[in-house]
Design a protein around this motif. Structure first.
Motif, PDB file in Angstrom:
ATOM      1  N   ARG A  31       0.834  -1.340   0.142  1.00 34.44           N
ATOM      2  CA  ARG A  31       0.039  -0.076  -0.112  1.00 34.44           C
ATOM      3  C   ARG A  31       0.845   1.291   0.001  1.00 34.44           C
ATOM      4  N   LYS A  32       0.323   2.265  -0.548  1.00 32.63           N
ATOM      5  CA  LYS A  32       1.234   3.730  -0.781  1.00 32.63           C
ATOM      6  C   LYS A  32       0.145   4.637  -0.426  1.00 32.63           C
ATOM      7  N   LEU A  33       0.950   5.805   0.525  1.00 33.80           N
ATOM      8  CA  LEU A  33       0.346   6.974   0.589  1.00 33.80           C
ATOM      9  C   LEU A  33       1.173   8.115   0.518  1.00 33.80           C
ATOM     10  N   LYS A  34       0.745   9.230   0.028  1.00 32.91           N
ATOM     11  CA  LYS A  34       1.395  10.415  -0.210  1.00 32.91           C
ATOM     12  C   LYS A  34       1.166  11.035   1.212  1.00 32.91           C
ATOM     13  N   ILE A  35       2.105  11.630   1.643  1.00 38.93           N
ATOM     14  CA  ILE A  35       2.041  12.329   3.045  1.00 38.93           C
ATOM     15  C   ILE A  35       2.773  13.610   2.854  1.00 38.93           C
ATOM     16  N   ASN A  36       2.026  14.575   3.271  1.00 36.00           N
ATOM     17  CA  ASN A  36       2.636  16.176   3.141  1.00 36.00           C
ATOM     18  C   ASN A  36       3.528  16.223   4.431  1.00 36.00           C
ATOM     19  N   ALA A  37       4.595  15.512   4.424  1.00 31.91           N
ATOM     20  CA  ALA A  37       5.545  15.608   5.570  1.00 31.91           C
ATOM     21  C   ALA A  37       7.024  15.376   4.742  1.00 31.91           C
ATOM     22  N   SER A  38       8.062  15.891   5.551  1.00 31.86           N
ATOM     23  CA  SER A  38       9.377  15.605   5.016  1.00 31.86           C
ATOM     24  C   SER A  38       9.504  14.043   4.977  1.00 31.86           C
ATOM     25  N   PRO A  39      10.325  13.356   4.368  1.00 30.64           N
ATOM     26  CA  PRO A  39      10.989  11.964   4.447  1.00 30.64           C
ATOM     27  C   PRO A  39      11.693  11.949   5.903  1.00 30.64           C
ATOM     28  N   ASP A  40      12.241  12.751   6.379  1.00 28.48           N
ATOM     29  CA  ASP A  40      12.834  12.656   7.674  1.00 28.48           C
ATOM     30  C   ASP A  40      11.826  12.471   8.626  1.00 28.48           C
ATOM     31  N   LYS A  41      10.698  13.061   8.817  1.00 23.79           N
ATOM     32  CA  LYS A  41       9.671  13.003   9.659  1.00 23.79           C
ATOM     33  C   LYS A  41       8.861  11.812   9.765  1.00 23.79           C
ATOM     34  N   VAL A  42       8.571  11.543   8.772  1.00 27.15           N
ATOM     35  CA  VAL A  42       7.779  10.312   8.352  1.00 27.15           C
ATOM     36  C   VAL A  42       8.774   8.884   8.938  1.00 27.15           C
ATOM     37  N   TYR A  43      10.008   9.043   8.238  1.00 24.63           N
ATOM     38  CA  TYR A  43      10.955   7.952   8.873  1.00 24.63           C
ATOM     39  C   TYR A  43      11.224   7.686  10.188  1.00 24.63           C
ATOM     40  N   ALA A  44      11.029   8.971  11.062  1.00 26.95           N
ATOM     41  CA  ALA A  44      11.546   9.140  12.249  1.00 26.95           C
ATOM     42  C   ALA A  44      10.463   8.239  12.983  1.00 26.95           C
ATOM     43  N   ALA A  45       8.996   8.503  12.483  1.00 33.30           N
ATOM     44  CA  ALA A  45       7.695   7.668  13.183  1.00 33.30           C
ATOM     45  C   ALA A  45       7.809   6.216  12.994  1.00 33.30           C
ATOM     46  N   VAL A  46       8.504   5.703  11.953  1.00 34.62           N
ATOM     47  CA  VAL A  46       8.314   4.284  11.694  1.00 34.62           C
ATOM     48  C   VAL A  46       9.589   3.660  12.365  1.00 34.62           C
ATOM     49  N   ASN A  47      10.847   4.301  12.424  1.00 30.39           N
ATOM     50  CA  ASN A  47      12.064   3.849  12.795  1.00 30.39           C
ATOM     51  C   ASN A  47      12.111   3.741  14.150  1.00 30.39           C
ATOM     52  N   ASP A  48      11.596   4.092  14.994  1.00 27.18           N
ATOM     53  CA  ASP A  48      11.233   3.986  16.571  1.00 27.18           C
ATOM     54  C   ASP A  48      10.064   3.176  16.926  1.00 27.18           C
ATOM     55  N   PHE A  49      10.154   1.929  17.234  1.00 28.50           N
ATOM     56  CA  PHE A  49       8.855   1.155  17.542  1.00 28.50           C
ATOM     57  C   PHE A  49       8.118   1.718  18.856  1.00 28.50           C
ATOM     58  N   ASN A  50       8.736   2.390  19.582  1.00 27.60           N
ATOM     59  CA  ASN A  50       7.892   3.226  20.646  1.00 27.60           C
ATOM     60  C   ASN A  50       6.928   4.204  20.186  1.00 27.60           C
ATOM     61  N   ARG A  51       7.068   4.804  18.992  1.00 28.14           N
ATOM     62  CA  ARG A  51       6.230   5.495  18.444  1.00 28.14           C
ATOM     63  C   ARG A  51       5.111   4.811  17.626  1.00 28.14           C
ATOM     64  N   TRP A  52       5.163   3.653  17.312  1.00 26.73           N
ATOM     65  CA  TRP A  52       4.150   2.997  16.589  1.00 26.73           C
ATOM     66  C   TRP A  52       2.750   2.942  17.373  1.00 26.73           C
ATOM     67  N   LYS A  53       2.815   2.981  18.719  1.00 31.13           N
ATOM     68  CA  LYS A  53       1.552   3.027  19.415  1.00 31.13           C
ATOM     69  C   LYS A  53       0.482   4.256  18.967  1.00 31.13           C
ATOM     70  N   SER A  54       1.433   5.372  18.280  1.00 34.49           N
ATOM     71  CA  SER A  54       0.663   6.323  17.900  1.00 34.49           C
ATOM     72  C   SER A  54      -0.114   6.190  16.357  1.00 34.49           C
ATOM     73  N   TRP A  55       0.498   5.389  15.557  1.00 35.86           N
ATOM     74  CA  TRP A  55      -0.096   5.055  14.497  1.00 35.86           C
ATOM     75  C   TRP A  55      -0.620   3.731  13.887  1.00 35.86           C
ATOM     76  N   SER A  56       0.128   2.898  14.369  1.00 38.18           N
ATOM     77  CA  SER A  56      -0.187   1.375  13.810  1.00 38.18           C
ATOM     78  C   SER A  56      -1.594   0.975  14.207  1.00 38.18           C
ATOM     79  N   PRO A  57      -2.174   0.381  13.127  1.00 36.95           N
ATOM     80  CA  PRO A  57      -3.497  -0.123  13.430  1.00 36.95           C
ATOM     81  C   PRO A  57      -3.693  -1.158  14.269  1.00 36.95           C
ATOM     82  N   TRP A  58      -2.589  -2.204  14.501  1.00 37.00           N
ATOM     83  CA  TRP A  58      -2.929  -3.138  15.558  1.00 37.00           C
ATOM     84  C   TRP A  58      -2.891  -2.642  17.035  1.00 37.00           C
TER      85      TRP A  58
END
Length: 176
Positions: A31-58
């Protein structure tokens, strides 16, 4: 009459088994989605598992899920293990490759309700003032999975969760 019914049933079962055996040995859900944020910002939210609680559907499917974080704080070597109800099961993720603002590879192991060993990959592609985020899960498809795939659409099941997760990721990274 009973003999005809039994033979017909056997023919159907054999046909389903043969059809399942012709399915591919691997699967991929993307799945793909265009996000209006910089690659650095989006990458940081995925690269730290502690931050997954704020966005992971599971994370929302089982609020009582037990979580364990070990290894590095973020990036390669970060490990996230979970044990939850029937909606999330039990498993383990480990970041095995992390290229800043470009790509993250995750070794994804499920133990319950079924065992599976897959790779999840996030790609962050600059697009104008935003980022095209590509989320893929791929892995082997053993015979049982091929058989189940005749009756269940894994692309739809997992893809729906990916879409929800990307939408959540969009909300938190586009905020502020």
């Amino acid at each position: 009459m009973l003999k005809i019914i039994v033979i017909s049933l056997l023919v159907v079962i054999v046909g389903v088994l043969i059809y399942a055996s012709t399915k591919p040995n691997t699967f991929s859900v993307v799945r793909k989605l265009k996000i209006n944020a910089s690659p650095d910002k989006v990458y940081a939210a995925v690269n730290d598992f502690n931050r997954w609680k704020s966005w992971s559907p599971w994370e929302k499917k089982d609020p009582a899920m037990q979580r364990t974080f070990t290894g590095a704080q973020a990036g390669v070597g970060t490990i996230y293990e979970w044990n939850g109800d029937k909606n999330v099961g039990q498993g383990r993720m480990e970041i095995t490759e992390s290229v800043t603002a470009q790509k993250i590879l995750i070794k994804l192991d499920f133990f319950k309700p079924f065992e599976a060993h897959n790779i999840a990959e996030f790609s962050f592609i600059p697009e104008g003032n935003g980022t095209l985020v590509v989320w893929e899960m791929r892995g082997p498809q053993v015979f049982v999975s091929k058989l189940m795939g005749i009756f269940m659409d894994i692309d739809k099941m997992v893809g729906t969760d990916f879409e929800a997760g990307l939408s959540n990721l969009q909300k938190i990274t586009e905020a502020n």
